[in-house]
Design a protein around this motif. Structure first.
Motif, PDB file in Angstrom:
ATOM      1  N   ARG A   1       0.829  -1.202   0.000  1.00  0.00           N
ATOM      2  CA  ARG A   1       0.000   0.000   0.000  1.00  0.00           C
ATOM      3  C   ARG A   1       0.865   1.254   0.000  1.00  0.00           C
ATOM      4  NH1 ARG A   1      -2.235  -4.978   1.440  1.00  0.00           N
ATOM      5  NH2 ARG A   1      -4.530  -4.867   1.472  1.00  0.00           N
ATOM      6  N   SER A   2       0.373   2.280  -0.685  1.00  0.00           N
ATOM      7  CA  SER A   2       1.034   3.579  -0.679  1.00  0.00           C
ATOM      8  C   SER A   2      -0.040   4.655  -0.717  1.00  0.00           C
ATOM      9  CB  SER A   2       1.958   3.719  -1.892  1.00  0.00           C
ATOM     10  OG  SER A   2       1.204   3.806  -3.083  1.00  0.00           O
ATOM     11  N   GLN A   3       0.377   5.909  -0.666  1.00  0.00           N
ATOM     12  CA  GLN A   3      -0.593   7.003  -0.724  1.00  0.00           C
ATOM     13  C   GLN A   3      -1.296   7.053  -2.073  1.00  0.00           C
ATOM     14  OE1 GLN A   3       1.526  10.592   0.260  1.00  0.00           O
ATOM     15  NE2 GLN A   3       1.470  10.191   2.462  1.00  0.00           N
ATOM     16  N   GLN A   4      -0.634   6.530  -3.108  1.00  0.00           N
ATOM     17  CA  GLN A   4      -1.232   6.538  -4.436  1.00  0.00           C
ATOM     18  C   GLN A   4      -2.181   5.365  -4.674  1.00  0.00           C
ATOM     19  OE1 GLN A   4       2.198   7.070  -3.953  1.00  0.00           O
ATOM     20  NE2 GLN A   4       1.743   9.267  -4.049  1.00  0.00           N
ATOM     21  N   GLY A   5      -2.140   4.350  -3.804  1.00  0.00           N
ATOM     22  CA  GLY A   5      -2.994   3.191  -3.975  1.00  0.00           C
ATOM     23  C   GLY A   5      -2.277   1.908  -3.609  1.00  0.00           C
ATOM     24  N   VAL A   6      -2.491   0.842  -4.367  1.00  0.00           N
ATOM     25  CA  VAL A   6      -1.848  -0.438  -4.097  1.00  0.00           C
ATOM     26  C   VAL A   6      -1.094  -0.902  -5.341  1.00  0.00           C
ATOM     27  CG1 VAL A   6      -3.560  -1.155  -2.391  1.00  0.00           C
ATOM     28  CG2 VAL A   6      -3.887  -1.752  -4.792  1.00  0.00           C
ATOM     29  N   TYR A   7      -0.073  -1.694  -5.125  1.00  0.00           N
ATOM     30  CA  TYR A   7       0.684  -2.260  -6.236  1.00  0.00           C
ATOM     31  C   TYR A   7       1.195  -3.627  -5.803  1.00  0.00           C
ATOM     32  CZ  TYR A   7       4.637  -0.491  -3.480  1.00  0.00           C
ATOM     33  OH  TYR A   7       5.530  -0.225  -2.458  1.00  0.00           O
ATOM     34  N   PRO A   8       1.412  -4.551  -6.748  1.00  0.00           N
ATOM     35  CA  PRO A   8       1.810  -5.911  -6.387  1.00  0.00           C
ATOM     36  C   PRO A   8       3.264  -5.980  -5.933  1.00  0.00           C
ATOM     37  CG  PRO A   8       1.756  -5.679  -8.763  1.00  0.00           C
ATOM     38  CD  PRO A   8       1.209  -4.400  -8.201  1.00  0.00           C
ATOM     39  N   THR A   9       3.528  -6.801  -4.943  1.00  0.00           N
ATOM     40  CA  THR A   9       4.897  -7.106  -4.554  1.00  0.00           C
ATOM     41  C   THR A   9       5.496  -8.046  -5.600  1.00  0.00           C
ATOM     42  OG1 THR A   9       4.190  -9.027  -3.278  1.00  0.00           O
ATOM     43  CG2 THR A   9       4.251  -6.896  -2.121  1.00  0.00           C
ATOM     44  N   GLN A  10       6.734  -8.455  -5.404  1.00  0.00           N
ATOM     45  CA  GLN A  10       7.335  -9.393  -6.346  1.00  0.00           C
ATOM     46  C   GLN A  10       6.533 -10.690  -6.397  1.00  0.00           C
ATOM     47  OE1 GLN A  10      11.450 -10.289  -5.598  1.00  0.00           O
ATOM     48  NE2 GLN A  10      11.661 -11.597  -7.378  1.00  0.00           N
ATOM     49  N   ALA A  11       6.117 -11.188  -5.217  1.00  0.00           N
ATOM     50  CA  ALA A  11       5.283 -12.392  -5.175  1.00  0.00           C
ATOM     51  C   ALA A  11       3.931 -12.115  -5.818  1.00  0.00           C
ATOM     52  CB  ALA A  11       5.107 -12.853  -3.732  1.00  0.00           C
ATOM     53  N   GLY A  12       3.413 -10.904  -5.615  1.00  0.00           N
ATOM     54  CA  GLY A  12       2.127 -10.543  -6.208  1.00  0.00           C
ATOM     55  C   GLY A  12       2.172 -10.520  -7.722  1.00  0.00           C
ATOM     56  N   ARG A  13       3.293 -10.054  -8.281  1.00  0.00           N
ATOM     57  CA  ARG A  13       3.421 -10.043  -9.744  1.00  0.00           C
ATOM     58  C   ARG A  13       3.420 -11.455 -10.319  1.00  0.00           C
ATOM     59  NH1 ARG A  13       6.963  -5.687  -8.529  1.00  0.00           N
ATOM     60  NH2 ARG A  13       8.791  -7.047  -8.595  1.00  0.00           N
ATOM     61  N   ILE A  14       4.062 -12.378  -9.597  1.00  0.00           N
ATOM     62  CA  ILE A  14       4.067 -13.772 -10.051  1.00  0.00           C
ATOM     63  C   ILE A  14       2.659 -14.345 -10.023  1.00  0.00           C
ATOM     64  CG2 ILE A  14       4.886 -16.104  -9.506  1.00  0.00           C
ATOM     65  CD1 ILE A  14       7.441 -14.809  -8.396  1.00  0.00           C
ATOM     66  N   LEU A  15       1.949 -14.094  -8.908  1.00  0.00           N
ATOM     67  CA  LEU A  15       0.584 -14.602  -8.806  1.00  0.00           C
ATOM     68  C   LEU A  15      -0.315 -13.953  -9.847  1.00  0.00           C
ATOM     69  CD1 LEU A  15      -1.552 -16.310  -7.387  1.00  0.00           C
ATOM     70  CD2 LEU A  15      -1.934 -14.384  -5.812  1.00  0.00           C
TER      71      LEU A  15
END
Length: 306
Positions: A50-64
């Motif tokens: 999570r960030s102030q701009q929203g959410v983004y995938p982690t490295q594991a999230g990108r794989i999933l």
């Protein structure tokens, strides 16, 4: 693995926001957050940051995310095939067509041919930058595409099919000769696509070879808008010859060849190098290749070579 949770996760990644994803999925933010937390717990890793701009995938999230796209697509195809009760080839097929290319002429004929020959197939046509489309082909999110080469991803099979010459299109009032060198047009206001596009990269490369710089007046992604701007003499543009309008209907426009030898771009038919085509994608591929061959056959021999 819960398909609904995967769908929620991919939607959050696509929209880069929990709140926007919850609205799109008709869920409360709390319910969506619980689904995402449950998915992370089942995986044992953090999938979203999570960030102030929203959410983004982690490295594991990108794989999933990459695998989830394929899983969800397979589920959609299964549902479509079951609902069609086996009545011929069915399912969803995604086709990428590069803008600013002859591929733009293929959209409507492709939709019409698929409807006539395979009415249970749903075609999704995506027109975007070649770099993005090639990544989608590599990950199986797009089945095939007609793109500008080179495509740098090893996971994409690239079959060159045509070489298209780049030409300068300008208003007749500017009095530009029938042939120019890049050094002749450094002061000419150009209206071109952004640097993400293969055509722009080729244009920039042409100027760089002569150690000169273009004068960019505007960046436009829509070909019809670009042609209208040139027609109003707001600037000139550089387009593949197969994308040029019929000058019989535009007496105020003139075409000039550029460079010695002329600058060109290569059009290629692209598919995944590792993922086999589904039966419905193979059916659409045959149609698309047939239409592409017919389109190339209509190109005058002076306009390019295959």
């Amino acid at each position: 693995m819960d398909v609904k949770k995967l769908a929620a996760f991919t939607k959050a990644v696509d929209l880069e926001s929990i709140s926007r994803a919850s609205v799109s999925l008709h869920l409360t933010q709390s319910a969506l957050s619980q689904q995402l937390s449950s998915l992370e717990a089942s995986m044992g890793v953090q999938l979203l940051a999570r960030s102030q701009q929203g959410v983004y995938p982690t490295q594991a999230g990108r794989i999933l995310y990459r695998h989830a796209q394929q899983i969800l697509r397979s589920v959609d195809e299964a549902v479509s095939e079951v609902r069609s009760r086996g009545e011929g080839v069915s399912g969803r097929v995604s086709v990428g067509l590069a803008p600013y290319s002859m591929a733009g002429d293929l959209t409507v004929p492709l939709l019409a041919a698929v409807r006539d020959e395979h009415p249970n197939i749903v075609v999704h046509v995506r027109e975007n930058f070649g770099g993005l489309l090639s990544e989608l082909i590599a990950t199986g999110q797009v089945d095939m595409g007609v793109l500008y080469a080179p495509v740098s991803l090893r996971a994409v099979s690239v079959e060159p099919v045509h070489v298209d010459e780049l030409c300068l299109l300008s208003h007749a009032d500017r009095g530009i000769p029938a042939h120019v060198e890049f050094t002749d047009i450094t002061d000419l206001e150009l209206i071109v696509p952004t640097r993400q596009h293969s055509i722009r990269l080729a244009v920039d490369s042409g100027f760089q070879r002569h150690d000169v710089f273009p004068r960019i007046a505007a960046e436009v992604e829509s070909v019809p808008s670009l042609l209208e701007a040139v027609g109003r003499d707001l600037g000139a543009t550089i387009l593949p010859r197969t994308c040029l309008p019929d000058l019989a209907g535009h007496p105020d426009l003139v075409v000039s060849t550029i460079g010695t030898p002329p600058m060109s771009v290569r059009v290629a038919f692209c598919t995944s190098a590792s993922l086999p085509l589904t039966p419905q994608a193979a059916a659409v591929e045959r149609i698309l290749r047939r239409l592409l061959a017919a389109r190339i056959a209509r190109i005058p021999s002076s306009a390019g070579r295959s």
